[in-house]
Design an enzyme around this catalytic site. Structure first.
Site, PDB file in Angstrom:
ATOM      1  N   ASP A  90      -4.991   8.673   1.917  1.00 10.57           N
ATOM      2  CA  ASP A  90      -3.857   8.437   2.939  1.00 10.57           C
ATOM      3  C   ASP A  90      -4.267   7.548   3.854  1.00 10.57           C
ATOM      4  OD1 ASP A  90      -1.602   8.636   4.126  1.00 10.57           O
ATOM      5  OD2 ASP A  90      -1.775  10.488   5.013  1.00 10.57           O
ATOM      6  N   ASP A 101       1.542   3.962   1.352  1.00  9.91           N
ATOM      7  CA  ASP A 101       0.186   3.885   1.819  1.00  9.91           C
ATOM      8  C   ASP A 101      -0.629   5.331   1.486  1.00  9.91           C
ATOM      9  OD1 ASP A 101       2.117   5.728   3.214  1.00  9.91           O
ATOM     10  OD2 ASP A 101       1.103   5.425   5.124  1.00  9.91           O
ATOM     11  N   GLU A 102       0.087   5.879   0.315  1.00 10.04           N
ATOM     12  CA  GLU A 102      -0.724   7.279  -0.010  1.00 10.04           C
ATOM     13  C   GLU A 102      -0.425   7.547  -1.388  1.00 10.04           C
ATOM     14  OE1 GLU A 102       0.384  11.138   1.377  1.00 10.04           O
ATOM     15  OE2 GLU A 102       2.349  10.375   2.036  1.00 10.04           O
TER      16      GLU A 102
END
Length: 375
Positions: free
Chosen positions: A13, A107-108
């Site tokens: 993350d 983003d993860e």
């Protein structure tokens, strides 16, 4: 899977991703409370730096509230093409370690590194090397959780943010879960958290004490899931062919509206945005949903499922108009409208994923980006 039958799952993350990209690209913003979004009266925060979060600024917060919390807050407009480009860099790093990558957003992602392609001693070492490469190649930090299932890996990454990592080894998951507040559980939203607290369930330990029958009675089909995660159990595989569940776009008006003309203009603009994505990704879906946020910030939705996937822009536009017109006359002024398509044709979606038609098709958080873009 490893010879002992235990998976090795990493949840990566990025730390305050949008805001960190902006601070990286403009050194004058480093160390300052920063919000990605628009600071206008009707704006919404898309993302906040850790400096801003210290003042209680959060994503999806109205800009006026954010500025009351933090008068020195700096707003910068979002640059989604830049964020997508950085995301592609990060996913290229992931691909050096495994083919089993399940993106959750720009983003993860989950990574199954059971196969140990790089020959590193442990999954912890793998996560450490991935984070080091992300920092070296993008200038950004990431946090990681490492465990034997997805649920525990995601919980673990949250425990060491920013720029840290935590491992929950086999045999330790149940105890780890029991020590956490119920609001920290991935998949337990604000409404469910409030309901659990009314039932005197405040921690993982409290949840663990409940019987399966009790949880099914109060939470229906979700009951078995809550029963399992209270014991650190999650048998879901990392799925690189995860199909997008929905695509939507929202806009916040400059002022509250009760007259049909500006409301419908907003709905049509959002329908056009969603259709543009459908054309780009060649995805088709059957269910159209219109979202309304009233002047008092209460929300409502109206949905319609069609017999076959929406085949053209005009059908999406007309269905969206029919749905918004079903709430006339509005009970209050309307501050936000949105249009979402869901119930995608699985064969089309999977085929397009296999053809590599872009990262967006696998990115379930794309609608949130569009919220910010139109705010």
């Amino acid at each position: 899977m490893a010879g002992d039958g235990i998976r090795k799952i990493i949840h990566i993350d990025m730390d305050a991703f949008y805001a960190s990209v902006e601070q990286r690209d403009d050194p004058s913003l480093k160390g300052r409370p920063l919000a990605v979004g628009h600071g206008a009266r009707r704006g919404v925060v898309a993302a906040a730096s850790y400096e801003a979060r210290a003042f209680g600024v959060r994503s999806a917060m109205p800009s006026t509230t954010a500025l009351r919390n933090c008068p020195d807050l700096v707003f910068v407009p979002p640059r989604f093409e830049v964020y997508k480009a950085v995301s592609r860099q990060i996913h290229a790093i992931f691909a050096d370690y495994t083919d089993l990558i399940e993106p959750l957003s720009l983003d993860e992602a989950y990574l199954d590194v059971t196969e140990n392609r790089r020959g590193l001693a442990t999954a912890t070492d793998t996560a450490q090397e991935i984070r080091a490469r992300i920092l070296a190649e993008t200038g950004l930090t990431a946090s990681a959780g490492i465990s034997y299932n997805k649920f525990l890996a995601k919980l673990a990454s949250d425990q060491r943010k920013p720029n840290g990592q935590l491992v929950v080894p086999p045999g330790k998951g149940e105890a780890f879960v029991q020590s956490l507040p119920i609001g920290r559980f991935h998949g337990v939203g604000a409404v469910t958290e409030a309901k659990m607290k009314r039932l005197d369930i405040h921690t993982g330990e409290d949840l663990h004490r409940q019987s399966l029958t009790f949880l099914q009675h109060h939470f229906g089909k979700s009951g078995p899931w809550y029963y399992a995660i209270a014991r650190g159990e999650d048998h879901r595989a990392v799925n690189p062919d995860r199909v997008r569940k929905s695509s939507g776009s929202e806009t916040t008006f400059d002022q509250d509206h009760t007259e049909p003309e500006p409301i419908e203009a907003g709905v049509l603009a959002m329908a056009d945005d969603v259709w543009a994505w459908c054309e780009k990704s060649r995805a088709r879906a059957r269910t159209v949903t219109v979202k309304i946020k009233w002047a008092d910030f209460q929300q409502a939705t109206r949905s319609r499922s069609l017999p076959s996937p929406v085949a053209d822009r005009q059908t999406l536009r007309q269905t969206s108009l029919d749905l918004i017109r079903s709430i006339y006359p509005p009970r209050l002024g309307i501050r936000l409208v949105g249009v979402t398509l869901s119930n995608f044709d699985q064969e089309i979606a999977l085929r397009d994923e296999q053809l590599g038609l872009g990262f967006d098709a696998a990115c379930v958080n794309q609608p949130a980006a569009q919220v910010a873009h139109h705010a």
